[in-house]
Motif scaffolding. Structure first.
Motif, mmCIF file in Angstrom:
data_model
loop_
_atom_site.group_PDB
_atom_site.id
_atom_site.type_symbol
_atom_site.label_atom_id
_atom_site.label_comp_id
_atom_site.label_asym_id
_atom_site.label_seq_id
_atom_site.Cartn_x
_atom_site.Cartn_y
_atom_site.Cartn_z
ATOM 1 N N GLY A 157 -7.172 54.731 23.813
ATOM 2 C CA GLY A 157 -8.426 54.392 23.150
ATOM 3 C C GLY A 157 -9.342 55.590 23.040
ATOM 4 O O GLY A 157 -9.104 56.649 23.637
ATOM 5 N N PRO A 158 -10.444 55.455 22.258
ATOM 6 C CA PRO A 158 -11.397 56.573 22.139
ATOM 7 C C PRO A 158 -12.157 56.793 23.438
ATOM 8 O O PRO A 158 -12.415 55.855 24.195
ATOM 9 C CB PRO A 158 -12.327 56.104 21.020
ATOM 10 N N LEU A 159 -12.482 58.036 23.709
ATOM 11 C CA LEU A 159 -13.250 58.396 24.890
ATOM 12 C C LEU A 159 -14.715 58.553 24.511
ATOM 13 O O LEU A 159 -15.048 59.220 23.524
ATOM 14 C CB LEU A 159 -12.727 59.712 25.498
ATOM 15 N N PRO A 160 -15.615 57.981 25.273
ATOM 16 C CA PRO A 160 -17.043 58.160 24.983
ATOM 17 C C PRO A 160 -17.497 59.571 25.302
ATOM 18 O O PRO A 160 -17.111 60.138 26.335
ATOM 19 C CB PRO A 160 -17.730 57.139 25.891
ATOM 20 N N VAL A 161 -18.262 60.178 24.407
ATOM 21 C CA VAL A 161 -18.783 61.528 24.601
ATOM 22 C C VAL A 161 -20.297 61.439 24.713
ATOM 23 O O VAL A 161 -20.950 60.855 23.826
ATOM 24 C CB VAL A 161 -18.379 62.461 23.443
#
Length: 299
Positions: A287-291
């Motif tokens: 999944g996408p990683l929060p930045v």
């Protein structure tokens, strides 16, 4: 009471004295035979010593193997002493014929053989090893976990000095029944290492650089057989080369040449600017990683 009165010191000591007198007379009568038997044993010792000395001198003059000379001296000495002992026995006890003595010796040998089976197995294995001589003193051998330099080969066991200085005494039967690796059977033997270069490098160029570096090492005997450098496999982070060369067969020669070859290859690859990669790891996230941005003030 009458029976007790009949038992007197004379009735007890009389037969005993008579029996002892008979033994003394028989011993005195046998003294000449005993003396002659001792003379036979002395002659046996002298003949055995002379023949073994003669075998040793002839063996040295004809350049026979030392182990073979020892076996011949042992067999000759054993045969002479067996013959002399049988002759001496028949002289002391005339009723014992050589045939009876051999029969008794054979029955006794069977009983002793069952009792000392392992000892006789090691003895026979030692004789066969000394005769066949699959390895010699100072050879480096490996057998069933025991590895080192052969210091002594006896009739019963073989002494192996390990590279860490410990002495291992190996029964000859173990060496006779199991596979033995003689590492110094020849003056030279092959050794190998693996070398990896980065996927971005030219394989043919890297192979040439590695080969030239190995040939320049003084302990590498390329006059015996040329070195070999083969691209062997696709590693996790590199193209892996198998590098083989020939050097002295002693373990210290293998270790010393490997040290110099590794250093030479590393130096040559660095000079040619060919990368020797570290292991790479690629992480894949489902999944996408929060930045999140962090300001200097927050820090």
């Amino acid at each position: 009471m009458e029976m007790l009165e009949q038992i007197t010191p004379d009735t007890i000591t009389g037969p005993l004295v008579s029996q002892l007198s008979g033994w003394v007379e028989a011993g005195i009568a046998a003294l000449p035979r005993v003396g002659f038997a001792i003379l036979v044993l002395l002659v046996t010792w002298f003949v055995s010593w002379g023949l073994k000395s003669l075998i040793r001198r002839i063996g040295h003059k004809t350049y026979l193997r030392r182990n073979l000379i020892d076996v011949l001296r042992l067999l000759v000495g054993t045969a002479l002493w067996l013959t002399g002992s049988l002759i001496a026995l028949t002289i002391v006890f005339p009723t014992i014929t050589p045939g009876r003595a051999l029969t008794t010796l054979g029955l006794g040998s069977v009983a002793i053989g069952f009792a000392f089976k392992d000892t006789f197995e090691n003895f026979l294995a030692g004789i066969l090893i000394l005769l066949r001589e699959p390895f010699q003193i100072d050879d480096h051998v490996e057998c069933d976990g025991a590895e080192g330099q052969v210091e002594a080969i006896t009739i019963r066991d073989t002494h192996i000095r390990q590279t860490d200085g410990q002495l291992v005494v190996v029964p000859n039967a173990q060496l006779f029944h199991n596979a033995v690796t003689v590492r110094t059977d020849k003056a030279f033997r092959r050794t190998a290492i693996m070398v990896g270069v980065a996927y971005g490098e030219d394989v043919d160029n890297a192979r040439g650089v590695i080969a030239d570096a190995v040939r320049d090492v003084d302990m590498v005997r390329d006059d015996v057989r040329d070195i070999q450098v083969f691209a062997k496999s696709f590693g996790a982070s590199s193209i892996d080369f198998e590098v083989t060369w020939w050097t002295g067969s002693a373990p210290v020669d293998i270790r010393a040449s490997r040290d110099k070859v590794v250093a030479a290859i590393k130096r040559a690859l660095d000079d040619a600017e060919i990368e020797i990669p570290f292991p790479y790891r690629t992480l894949t996230v489902n999944g996408p990683l929060p930045v999140r941005a962090v300001s200097d003030a927050a820090e």
